[in-house]
Design a protein around this motif. Sequence first.
Motif, PDB file in Angstrom:
ATOM      1  N   THR A 216       0.866  -1.178   0.000  1.00  0.00           N
ATOM      2  CA  THR A 216       0.000   0.000   0.000  1.00  0.00           C
ATOM      3  C   THR A 216       0.902   1.228   0.000  1.00  0.00           C
ATOM      4  N   HIS A 217       0.513   2.226  -0.795  1.00  0.00           N
ATOM      5  CA  HIS A 217       1.408   3.375  -0.941  1.00  0.00           C
ATOM      6  C   HIS A 217       0.589   4.602  -1.286  1.00  0.00           C
ATOM      7  N   MET A 218       0.952   5.742  -0.719  1.00  0.00           N
ATOM      8  CA  MET A 218       0.204   6.957  -1.004  1.00  0.00           C
ATOM      9  C   MET A 218       0.387   7.370  -2.472  1.00  0.00           C
ATOM     10  N   MET A 238       2.162  -3.064   4.610  1.00  0.00           N
ATOM     11  CA  MET A 238       1.659  -1.791   5.111  1.00  0.00           C
ATOM     12  C   MET A 238       2.831  -0.978   5.653  1.00  0.00           C
ATOM     13  N   GLY A 239       2.781   0.351   5.414  1.00  0.00           N
ATOM     14  CA  GLY A 239       3.929   1.191   5.747  1.00  0.00           C
ATOM     15  C   GLY A 239       3.893   1.758   7.160  1.00  0.00           C
ATOM     16  N   ASN A 240       5.023   2.263   7.558  1.00  0.00           N
ATOM     17  CA  ASN A 240       5.179   2.935   8.865  1.00  0.00           C
ATOM     18  C   ASN A 240       4.277   4.168   8.949  1.00  0.00           C
ATOM     19  N   GLU A 241       3.818   4.469  10.162  1.00  0.00           N
ATOM     20  CA  GLU A 241       2.854   5.566  10.370  1.00  0.00           C
ATOM     21  C   GLU A 241       3.354   6.911   9.843  1.00  0.00           C
ATOM     22  N   GLN A 242       4.652   7.171   9.992  1.00  0.00           N
ATOM     23  CA  GLN A 242       5.156   8.466   9.521  1.00  0.00           C
ATOM     24  C   GLN A 242       5.702   8.391   8.099  1.00  0.00           C
ATOM     25  N   ALA A 243       6.497   7.364   7.844  1.00  0.00           N
ATOM     26  CA  ALA A 243       7.294   7.350   6.617  1.00  0.00           C
ATOM     27  C   ALA A 243       6.739   6.461   5.510  1.00  0.00           C
ATOM     28  N   GLY A 244       5.719   5.683   5.773  1.00  0.00           N
ATOM     29  CA  GLY A 244       5.227   4.736   4.760  1.00  0.00           C
ATOM     30  C   GLY A 244       6.219   3.593   4.578  1.00  0.00           C
ATOM     31  N   LEU A 245       6.128   2.881   3.455  1.00  0.00           N
ATOM     32  CA  LEU A 245       7.029   1.752   3.184  1.00  0.00           C
ATOM     33  C   LEU A 245       8.409   2.254   2.787  1.00  0.00           C
ATOM     34  N   THR A 246       9.451   1.525   3.170  1.00  0.00           N
ATOM     35  CA  THR A 246      10.794   1.870   2.675  1.00  0.00           C
ATOM     36  C   THR A 246      10.823   1.625   1.163  1.00  0.00           C
ATOM     37  N   ARG A 258      -3.562   1.943  -3.788  1.00  0.00           N
ATOM     38  CA  ARG A 258      -3.975   3.093  -2.979  1.00  0.00           C
ATOM     39  C   ARG A 258      -5.472   3.016  -2.736  1.00  0.00           C
ATOM     40  N   ILE A 259      -5.871   3.412  -1.536  1.00  0.00           N
ATOM     41  CA  ILE A 259      -7.294   3.524  -1.205  1.00  0.00           C
ATOM     42  C   ILE A 259      -7.684   4.958  -1.543  1.00  0.00           C
ATOM     43  N   PRO A 260      -8.626   5.152  -2.458  1.00  0.00           N
ATOM     44  CA  PRO A 260      -8.940   6.523  -2.873  1.00  0.00           C
ATOM     45  C   PRO A 260      -9.465   7.357  -1.713  1.00  0.00           C
ATOM     46  N   GLN A 261      -9.083   8.587  -1.684  1.00  0.00           N
ATOM     47  CA  GLN A 261      -9.531   9.488  -0.619  1.00  0.00           C
ATOM     48  C   GLN A 261     -10.040  10.790  -1.222  1.00  0.00           C
ATOM     49  N   VAL A 262     -11.010  11.395  -0.548  1.00  0.00           N
ATOM     50  CA  VAL A 262     -11.382  12.780  -0.846  1.00  0.00           C
ATOM     51  C   VAL A 262     -11.209  13.540   0.464  1.00  0.00           C
ATOM     52  N   ASP A 266      -4.415  13.727   4.661  1.00  0.00           N
ATOM     53  CA  ASP A 266      -3.313  13.278   3.793  1.00  0.00           C
ATOM     54  C   ASP A 266      -3.380  11.772   3.560  1.00  0.00           C
ATOM     55  N   SER A 267      -3.740  11.071   4.631  1.00  0.00           N
ATOM     56  CA  SER A 267      -3.724   9.604   4.554  1.00  0.00           C
ATOM     57  C   SER A 267      -4.675   9.075   5.614  1.00  0.00           C
ATOM     58  N   LEU A 268      -4.892   7.758   5.572  1.00  0.00           N
ATOM     59  CA  LEU A 268      -5.712   7.118   6.597  1.00  0.00           C
ATOM     60  C   LEU A 268      -4.811   6.653   7.741  1.00  0.00           C
ATOM     61  N   ASN A 269      -5.403   6.490   8.899  1.00  0.00           N
ATOM     62  CA  ASN A 269      -4.694   5.864  10.003  1.00  0.00           C
ATOM     63  C   ASN A 269      -4.265   4.457   9.569  1.00  0.00           C
ATOM     64  N   LEU A 270      -3.072   4.037  10.012  1.00  0.00           N
ATOM     65  CA  LEU A 270      -2.541   2.740   9.574  1.00  0.00           C
ATOM     66  C   LEU A 270      -3.499   1.574   9.867  1.00  0.00           C
ATOM     67  N   ALA A 271      -4.077   1.558  11.066  1.00  0.00           N
ATOM     68  CA  ALA A 271      -4.944   0.427  11.425  1.00  0.00           C
ATOM     69  C   ALA A 271      -6.218   0.428  10.580  1.00  0.00           C
ATOM     70  N   VAL A 272      -6.720   1.623  10.277  1.00  0.00           N
ATOM     71  CA  VAL A 272      -7.935   1.714   9.450  1.00  0.00           C
ATOM     72  C   VAL A 272      -7.616   1.242   8.025  1.00  0.00           C
ATOM     73  N   ALA A 273      -6.497   1.736   7.475  1.00  0.00           N
ATOM     74  CA  ALA A 273      -6.114   1.333   6.110  1.00  0.00           C
ATOM     75  C   ALA A 273      -5.886  -0.180   6.060  1.00  0.00           C
ATOM     76  N   THR A 274      -5.245  -0.722   7.103  1.00  0.00           N
ATOM     77  CA  THR A 274      -4.972  -2.169   7.116  1.00  0.00           C
ATOM     78  C   THR A 274      -6.286  -2.950   7.196  1.00  0.00           C
TER      79      THR A 274
HETATM   80  N1  SAM Z   1       3.160  10.056   5.294  1.00  0.00           N
HETATM   81  C1  SAM Z   1       3.055   8.666   5.047  1.00  0.00           C
HETATM   82  C2  SAM Z   1       3.261   8.347   3.588  1.00  0.00           C
HETATM   83  O1  SAM Z   1       3.298   9.260   2.784  1.00  0.00           O
HETATM   84  O2  SAM Z   1       3.416   7.174   3.254  1.00  0.00           O
HETATM   85  C3  SAM Z   1       1.662   8.247   5.479  1.00  0.00           C
HETATM   86  C4  SAM Z   1       1.695   6.958   6.124  1.00  0.00           C
HETATM   87  S1  SAM Z   1       0.087   6.317   6.516  1.00  0.00           S
HETATM   88  C5  SAM Z   1      -0.346   7.141   7.967  1.00  0.00           C
HETATM   89  C6  SAM Z   1       0.586   4.739   7.089  1.00  0.00           C
HETATM   90  C7  SAM Z   1       0.340   3.626   6.141  1.00  0.00           C
HETATM   91  O3  SAM Z   1      -1.074   3.408   6.053  1.00  0.00           O
HETATM   92  C8  SAM Z   1       0.791   3.821   4.723  1.00  0.00           C
HETATM   93  O4  SAM Z   1       2.159   3.560   4.547  1.00  0.00           O
HETATM   94  C9  SAM Z   1      -0.070   2.821   4.006  1.00  0.00           C
HETATM   95  O5  SAM Z   1       0.422   1.535   4.211  1.00  0.00           O
HETATM   96  C10 SAM Z   1      -1.384   2.969   4.743  1.00  0.00           C
HETATM   97  N2  SAM Z   1      -2.291   3.939   4.131  1.00  0.00           N
HETATM   98  C11 SAM Z   1      -2.856   5.014   4.710  1.00  0.00           C
HETATM   99  N3  SAM Z   1      -3.684   5.631   3.861  1.00  0.00           N
HETATM  100  C12 SAM Z   1      -3.652   4.935   2.712  1.00  0.00           C
HETATM  101  C13 SAM Z   1      -4.314   5.072   1.448  1.00  0.00           C
HETATM  102  N4  SAM Z   1      -5.160   6.038   1.191  1.00  0.00           N
HETATM  103  N5  SAM Z   1      -4.029   4.153   0.504  1.00  0.00           N
HETATM  104  C14 SAM Z   1      -3.159   3.138   0.736  1.00  0.00           C
HETATM  105  N6  SAM Z   1      -2.524   2.980   1.892  1.00  0.00           N
HETATM  106  C15 SAM Z   1      -2.758   3.835   2.881  1.00  0.00           C
END
Ligand code: SAM
Length: 288
Positions: A216-218, A238-246, A258-262, A266-274
Amino acid sequence: MGVVLKDRETSRRPDTVAPGRVKEVTSVSNPIVKDIRNLALKKHREETGQFLAEGLKLVIDALDAGWTLDTLIVAKSQLHSELLAKTAARTVAAGADVLEASDKVLTAISRRDNPQSAIGVFRQKVSRLERIDLGRDGLLVVLDRVRDPGNLGTILRTADAAGAKGVVLVGESVDPFSLEAVRATMGSIFAVPLARVDEAGFLAFRKSFKGLVVGTHMRGETDFRAPAYGARPTLLLMGNEQAGLTEALAGACEALVRIPQVGRADSLNLAVATGLMIFEARRGSLKL
Ligand code: SAM
């Protein structure tokens, strides 16, 4: 020193065991209580290989699932409960120790005003990554450097609920056996195989893995519903809360979704996305 009232050499108990001991504890300064309270510290958990889990149902489930209980702390004031008394007797018969504790001691151990009537001191157990059997179409959730104990516990609970085969912690992660993480699992810590590897170890495993590998990747360009989940064993990264996947982990994926967002987030909480990803990946196997 670990929380045992007598010497034990191995984590496996022989078929016939000497019964455990029953001891009453009323003082928070009792050395045994101090040792148990120290399990709130990661260092002490690592040294002893033990952890705490609260709740009578959870302790019973863990015993039924074959986890090793070293000490059971029970509320002396609640021993009129048949189930609690039975579980204490079962614990002693299995060779573990029972502490009949005052409410003050239970409050001190759980660090809560309304402690549960039972708290178990269990041995930690982790699986080897290669030993987790994914079968023909199983799902393995792979977490890159997860930091938040609440997120990790919630993910283990969700993985359990959706029938994932296991959770893998890659790199420097929060301790899954912390009180906060265990609490958030609501007992699923005892149900879902958990493995820990460094990034190099995971990448080596991935090289010989024949199934589907989805990250999963932004900046993912594939909709999260698109991959053909369920046709092959699947790794979900699934990526780290701050930095995402290496970069290395993202590069090891067959598809980045990617899970589409409006809206403004910026992003979803990690547990919610997972949670969304797990249920999507398991959609074909889950029926009401
Ligand atoms: N700033 C980080 C980034 O740009 O990757 C945000 C990390 S997000 C809080 C933590 C993890 O949740 C992401 O690495 C991804 O695995 C997952 N995640 C959150 N929102 C997502 C989305 N809309 N689509 C896919 N994965 C998402």
